[in-house]
Design an enzyme around this catalytic site. Sequence first.
Site, PDB file in Angstrom:
ATOM      1  N   LYS A  27      47.936 -63.392 -16.330  1.00 47.19           N
ATOM      2  CA  LYS A  27      47.541 -62.971 -14.989  1.00 47.19           C
ATOM      3  C   LYS A  27      48.749 -62.880 -14.054  1.00 47.19           C
ATOM      4  O   LYS A  27      48.941 -61.866 -13.372  1.00 47.19           O
ATOM      5  CB  LYS A  27      46.547 -63.999 -14.446  1.00 47.19           C
ATOM      6  CG  LYS A  27      45.979 -63.699 -13.114  1.00 47.19           C
ATOM      7  CD  LYS A  27      44.710 -64.537 -12.898  1.00 47.19           C
ATOM      8  CE  LYS A  27      44.960 -66.037 -13.031  1.00 47.19           C
ATOM      9  NZ  LYS A  27      45.624 -66.596 -11.843  1.00 47.19           N
ATOM     10  N   THR A  28      49.558 -63.931 -14.061  1.00 47.44           N
ATOM     11  CA  THR A  28      50.744 -63.934 -13.215  1.00 47.44           C
ATOM     12  C   THR A  28      51.707 -62.840 -13.644  1.00 47.44           C
ATOM     13  O   THR A  28      52.287 -62.136 -12.814  1.00 47.44           O
ATOM     14  CB  THR A  28      51.448 -65.303 -13.304  1.00 47.44           C
ATOM     15  OG1 THR A  28      50.498 -66.319 -13.027  1.00 47.44           O
ATOM     16  CG2 THR A  28      52.579 -65.392 -12.307  1.00 47.44           C
ATOM     17  N   ASP A  51      45.863 -62.904  -5.567  1.00 50.25           N
ATOM     18  CA  ASP A  51      45.735 -63.754  -6.751  1.00 50.25           C
ATOM     19  C   ASP A  51      44.526 -64.682  -6.578  1.00 50.25           C
ATOM     20  O   ASP A  51      44.142 -64.989  -5.454  1.00 50.25           O
ATOM     21  CB  ASP A  51      47.022 -64.580  -6.889  1.00 50.25           C
ATOM     22  CG  ASP A  51      47.089 -65.322  -8.210  1.00 50.25           C
ATOM     23  OD1 ASP A  51      46.390 -64.911  -9.153  1.00 50.25           O
ATOM     24  OD2 ASP A  51      47.848 -66.305  -8.296  1.00 50.25           O
ATOM     25  N   GLU A  52      43.938 -65.145  -7.666  1.00 46.54           N
ATOM     26  CA  GLU A  52      42.821 -66.110  -7.628  1.00 46.54           C
ATOM     27  C   GLU A  52      41.714 -65.648  -6.689  1.00 46.54           C
ATOM     28  O   GLU A  52      41.193 -66.418  -5.882  1.00 46.54           O
ATOM     29  CB  GLU A  52      43.317 -67.493  -7.162  1.00 46.54           C
ATOM     30  CG  GLU A  52      44.501 -68.056  -7.922  1.00 46.54           C
ATOM     31  CD  GLU A  52      44.131 -68.690  -9.245  1.00 46.54           C
ATOM     32  OE1 GLU A  52      43.001 -68.467  -9.730  1.00 46.54           O
ATOM     33  OE2 GLU A  52      44.986 -69.385  -9.812  1.00 46.54           O
ATOM     34  N   GLN A  86      36.864 -69.477 -13.524  1.00 50.04           N
ATOM     35  CA  GLN A  86      37.748 -70.490 -12.958  1.00 50.04           C
ATOM     36  C   GLN A  86      37.513 -70.704 -11.474  1.00 50.04           C
ATOM     37  O   GLN A  86      38.370 -71.203 -10.760  1.00 50.04           O
ATOM     38  CB  GLN A  86      39.208 -70.116 -13.212  1.00 50.04           C
ATOM     39  CG  GLN A  86      39.574 -70.134 -14.684  1.00 50.04           C
ATOM     40  CD  GLN A  86      41.049 -69.944 -14.911  1.00 50.04           C
ATOM     41  OE1 GLN A  86      41.864 -70.773 -14.561  1.00 50.04           O
ATOM     42  NE2 GLN A  86      41.400 -68.817 -15.501  1.00 50.04           N
ATOM     43  N   ARG A  98      44.415 -75.375 -19.817  1.00 49.76           N
ATOM     44  CA  ARG A  98      45.811 -75.615 -19.414  1.00 49.76           C
ATOM     45  C   ARG A  98      46.697 -75.827 -20.634  1.00 49.76           C
ATOM     46  O   ARG A  98      47.917 -75.802 -20.537  1.00 49.76           O
ATOM     47  CB  ARG A  98      45.938 -76.852 -18.504  1.00 49.76           C
ATOM     48  CG  ARG A  98      45.261 -76.811 -17.152  1.00 49.76           C
ATOM     49  CD  ARG A  98      45.542 -75.570 -16.380  1.00 49.76           C
ATOM     50  NE  ARG A  98      44.532 -74.563 -16.645  1.00 49.76           N
ATOM     51  CZ  ARG A  98      44.703 -73.265 -16.431  1.00 49.76           C
ATOM     52  NH1 ARG A  98      45.855 -72.815 -15.975  1.00 49.76           N
ATOM     53  NH2 ARG A  98      43.735 -72.403 -16.689  1.00 49.76           N
TER      54      ARG A  98
END
Length: 679
Positions: A49-50, A240-241, A271, A629
């Site tokens: 994603k980043t 983002d997010e 998430q 994670r």
Amino acid sequence: MSRDYVLQPFRSPVQLQIDYAKELNPQQYAAVSSAPGPSLVIAGAGSGKTRTLTYRVAYLIEHGIPADQILLLTFTNKASKEMMRRVNDLLGADLRDLWGGTFHSIGARLLRAHAERIGFRKDFTILDREDSRDLVKACLGDPGIETTDRLFPKADALVDMLSLAVNKYASMAEAIAGDYPQFLPIGGRIEELARRYAARKRESNVMDFDDLQTQCLRLLNEHPDVLQRLQHKFQFILVDEYQDTNTIQGRLIDQLAAIHKNLMVVGDDSQSIYSWRGANFRNILEFPQRYPGAKVYKIETNYRSTPEILQLANAAIAPNKQQFAKELAAARKSGTKPGIVPCSDAGVQAAFVCQRILELHEEGVALSQIAVLYRSHFHVMEVQLEMTKRQIPFLVTSGMRFFEQAHIKDLTAFLKLTANRSDEIAFKRIALMFPGVGAKAAEKLWAAFQAQIRMQELEGAAAADARSRTLAACLQRAGKAAPKKAERAWAQFTTTISQIEPLVGKPGEMIQILIDAFYADYLKETFDNHRHRAEEVEQLGVFAHQFADLDTFLTQLSLLTTAETDDRNSNKGEEDRVRLSTIHQSKGLEYDVVFLIMLCDGLFPSGRSLDTSEGEEEERRLFYVGITRSRNELYLSYPLLRYAQGQGEMPQMQSRFLIDLPADLYEEWNLRQSEFGGY
DNA sequence: GTTAGGGACGCCGGT
DNA sequence: CGTCCCTAAC
């Protein structure tokens, strides 16, 4: 109103330095090279994603979009810094012009520029949670808000209510009806309190965290010229997010993107873990309806974790009903099965975690690539004790924020008052540090000080340079209201203020003067651990030296978190430490090995969340975030007995989330007493 | 009337 | 670990 505006031409692909198609997978590439227009990127955990966002920014810049016309919004400073760094690495160019930052920092920046338009001065200061509570407390004494009945909520609870109300963009009355029906009988007084609190903030020229968003939205709504300028300025907006944006943030984005509609939002509904602070799931679910013609990209290949960890993650989230259908596909080779580790109590659990960490370290895993994650701060107590005993270096990236510690707040109160003489909370905090001054004396001093300020203003504050002496002079005269005991300290205080007042361009020097003049002595008299606190205060001074402007320094500081200040230390070569963090704070990060501890029913999912089915689903998503994670190894542990407040040792049930997992996806570890006994 | 210090109790999460 | 409440001291 008309305005000349030059659209920069797109560059031809021949001039591009980066081979996007080669460096990205097809799904990522499709999103990165998306034509202008609205787009929604659904990116699963660990799918890059980043990477996608940073390449998108690089792509835009390489196609000739000026950096200062790109707005990149994130939730945490950490994520923001990380993205700026990665875009920098990609392009090898300085991106100081790019508008990248958290919602709150961008909000603060826009508000500084236009504060006068909405009835604040540009030198407004920012209240943290504790300050907000103090101000609410101060309002509770006001007429019209009788709090004698026992059921009236405490200041802490009131702050939560006020915050949830604005973040859901509802009035206080709607918030009470919706989320706090038990307070309907006293709703009128709570609404009055909300009005008083807002008025007090305005009088003090302060904003709380929520104001950094709501006042920003108000600015745009009430001042079309400002709105239009920004709408034209930001040709491309990236978020983002996005699944964690609330209604206010959603509207802010929609407003800013309304003209160009070059909006790319990236998120993962699995998430979404911030509904408790007003995150509005519908922002992401209904994005395609709000932006007809929006392109939707799905990125589902996971590069982070082993297939074993991914299978467990998919199984963990499966019971949730409210989600987009998706299944993460593994790209990596097989590894070891996750372990479930029942422990007799929390001490044994800590011993297990520590011993396993030491073994992994021997095998060559860096300590900084190991994380212990948990639901709530206090769950990590025993692990901290055990790590200290065994001398395992660790970094707690949760708990109290750097800025919220008493000694840091003491010092910054002086700076805040210098920046904003209307800051009642900062003034009273300082006053309370003097011997013999309590709540009553502080109130008197504040009244006397305000009277002096008003007098100065009447006498003709026209001369700008006379203004610089006003604060110290007013403080000195107001000091007559101080008790005898405090007289000497007060005199010293006013002298110091007169020294630091002219130094608003050098916050680092201001702090050094304060420390030398008396704060070092105050620390020694007040705190047992004054050495540690003195070090941190010095560190604050060093940190402040990078800023050439007091307002900017104070803003940055109040938006910082522990994790980010600790990272500052780690640059000095202390980075090889185990990470201890809440799952919330671990979002967006990844580690070779993850321990999820304290997986007891009632702790995780937390007892409070179980009132609603939405609550349980959010806990499950949090569990999913924790699992994903991990790159290589995952341990899920829980104690069978736990020391509970006032009840002694209580038997614990394992978390329902563990029971839901198919047994073939994990291995159950049996700890042998000989190895782990004696705790 | 105020302030300072000691003891009991309670804890979700973050910008 | 930090807040609240009580009591002793000023």
